[in-house]
Design an enzyme around this catalytic site. Structure first.
Site, mmCIF file in Angstrom:
data_model
loop_
_atom_site.group_PDB
_atom_site.id
_atom_site.type_symbol
_atom_site.label_atom_id
_atom_site.label_comp_id
_atom_site.label_asym_id
_atom_site.label_seq_id
_atom_site.Cartn_x
_atom_site.Cartn_y
_atom_site.Cartn_z
ATOM 1 C CE1 TYR A 142 67.142 82.807 56.263
ATOM 2 C CE2 TYR A 142 66.860 80.710 57.390
ATOM 3 C CZ TYR A 142 67.680 81.649 56.799
ATOM 4 O OH TYR A 142 69.026 81.423 56.759
ATOM 5 C CE LYS A 191 72.278 96.766 49.504
ATOM 6 N NZ LYS A 191 73.706 97.153 49.348
ATOM 7 C CG ASP A 223 76.863 96.765 51.017
ATOM 8 O OD1 ASP A 223 76.421 97.347 52.032
ATOM 9 O OD2 ASP A 223 76.863 97.297 49.889
ATOM 10 C CG ASP A 247 72.079 81.863 57.663
ATOM 11 O OD1 ASP A 247 72.516 81.070 58.505
ATOM 12 O OD2 ASP A 247 72.035 81.604 56.446
ATOM 13 C CG ASP A 251 77.851 80.501 58.747
ATOM 14 O OD1 ASP A 251 77.200 80.385 59.805
ATOM 15 O OD2 ASP A 251 77.908 79.611 57.875
HETATM 16 C C1 IPM Z 1 71.618 78.273 60.860
HETATM 17 C C2 IPM Z 1 71.417 77.385 59.667
HETATM 18 C C3 IPM Z 1 69.943 77.360 59.332
HETATM 19 C C4 IPM Z 1 69.525 78.776 59.008
HETATM 20 C C5 IPM Z 1 69.535 76.412 58.193
HETATM 21 C C6 IPM Z 1 70.088 75.032 58.359
HETATM 22 C C7 IPM Z 1 68.047 76.380 58.037
HETATM 23 O O1 IPM Z 1 72.201 77.798 58.590
HETATM 24 O O2 IPM Z 1 71.032 77.995 61.919
HETATM 25 O O3 IPM Z 1 72.372 79.242 60.745
HETATM 26 O O4 IPM Z 1 69.720 79.228 57.869
HETATM 27 O O5 IPM Z 1 68.984 79.441 59.889
HETATM 28 MN MN MN Z 2 73.558 79.433 59.066
#
Ligand code: IPM
Ligand code: MN
Length: 357
Positions: A142, A191, A223, A247, A251
């Site tokens: 990032y 990884k 993975d 990240d 999710d």
């Molecule tokens: C999160 C979001 C952010 C990230 C984006 C919007 C920059 O997806 O906070 O998980 O990737 O960190």
């Molecule tokens: Mn995210």
């Protein structure tokens, strides 16, 4: 006690869900005798529209001077075609780096009341799961060098993943400490079979594991981890990850809890100043309709009480009120599932949670 909170409502559903968290904090304040003061500041798309910049200097300055930051969400289709450095998401990265918030805590817990909303089979989730991601937040790909250049096959683009020993150790310590307060189990995700940065990550984690002998430590390739989260989420307690792996995996885990609208997060550095936000985005498709699930933001406010203000009782009160509302069958549209419940509006769900504090 009195606390100063910088408030970034942001874009899409941001203003609606932040208002919910503020109402809940108001209830906590009056019940426990605290005063929460808010300074509204702009970041993301609204800031681009007003000032041309996703993160105005004034916003960062006010955040730095506050006791903590409450954030809704940033971004939306309107700003999707802007160049990278002018996108709303830049505001998040600028806040994280500018405030030195290197450690991002993302709990993914399946509420008992929502077992039926979990897309995984009951024999997999059993009585629920409770894992926490400790995601490195100010390093890795990032923030590495990036750009465009002429490559062997013509024009190309590149992003770089780099981690220093210092960065790995400090996030590792946060994770080992947290595991010590929970079920004493830590999984480090990398990884290392391919990436040099992951091999350094793993080396440093192993050194820490020798210092934290009471923690049951293991490595897992990313993975495999993606697979294990849906195969057997109950095996996990604390997971420590790089910025990008965290990240993606958080999710994935959030979906297994029933809805991404439920999960809070905290971002902290060395001090008590933190930034608190739901892990979901600005949901432009439902913005302004008053139907967004406020729970992720309300639980983020609870994390603020606990981690930045050291108000554990108050945080418990918020978390218990949310659990109670869910146990009593109260649902926003995203978690109605097969329950047959009538979906509540954002405002109504917020009120129901306040009534249970
Ligand atoms: C999160 C979001 C952010 C990230 C984006 C919007 C920059 O997806 O906070 O998980 O990737 O960190
Ligand atoms: Mn995210």
């Amino acid at each position: 006690m009195e606390f100063h909170i910088a408030c970034i409502k942001g874009d899409g559903i941001g203003p609606e869900i932040v208002d919910s968290a503020i109402r809940v904090l108001g209830k906590i304040g009056s019940q426990f005798g605290h005063e929460f003061n808010y300074t509204d500041v702009d970041a993301g798309g609204v800031a681009i529209d007003k000032t041309g910049a996703p993160l105005p200097n004034e916003t960062l300055d006010i955040c730095k001077k506050s006791d903590s930051v409450l954030l809704g969400a940033v971004g939306g289709p309107k700003w999707d075609t802007l160049p990278g450095h002018l996108r709303p998401e830049r505001a998040l990265l600028g806040l994280r780096a500018g405030l030195g918030l290197y450690s991002n805590i993302r709990p993914a817990k399946l509420f008992k009341a929502l077992l039926s909303e979990c897309p995984l089979k009951e024999e997999i989730v059993g009585g629920g799961f409770d894992m926490v991601f400790v995601r490195e937040l100010t390093g890795g790909i990032y923030f590495g060098e990036r750009g465009r250049r002429e490559g062997k096959m013509g024009p190309e683009a590149y992003d770089t993943e780099a981690y220093s020993i210092t960065e790995v150790r400090r996030i590792g310590k946060v994770a080992f400490e947290l595991a010590g307060k929970r079920n004493k189990k830590l999984t480090s995700v990398d990884k290392a079979n391919v990436l040099e940065s992951s091999r350094l990550w793993r080396e440093e984690m192993h050194k820490l594991a020798e210092e934290y002998t009471d923690i049951e430590y293991s490595d897992m390739l990313v993975d495999n981890c993606a697979m294990q989260i849906v195969r057997n989420p109950r095996q996990f307690d604390v997971l420590v990850t790089s910025n990008m792996f965290g990240d993606i995996l958080s999710d994935e885990a959030s979906m297994a809890t029933g809805s991404i609208g439920l999960l809070p997060s905290s971002s902290l550095g060395e001090g008590t100043l933190g930034m608190y936000e739901p892990i979901h985005g600005s949901a432009p498709d439902i913005a302004g309709r008053g139907v967004a699930n406020p729970i992720a933001t309300i639980l983020s406010a609870a994390m603020m009480l606990r981690f930045s203000f050291n108000l554990a009782k108050e945080a418990d009160a918020v978390e218990n009120a949310v659990a109670k509302a869910l146990e009593e069958g109260l649902r926003t549209f995203d978690i109605v599932g097969t329950s047959g419940a009538t979906p509540l509006s954002t405002a109504r769900m917020t009120q129901e949670i306040m009534d249970r504090i």
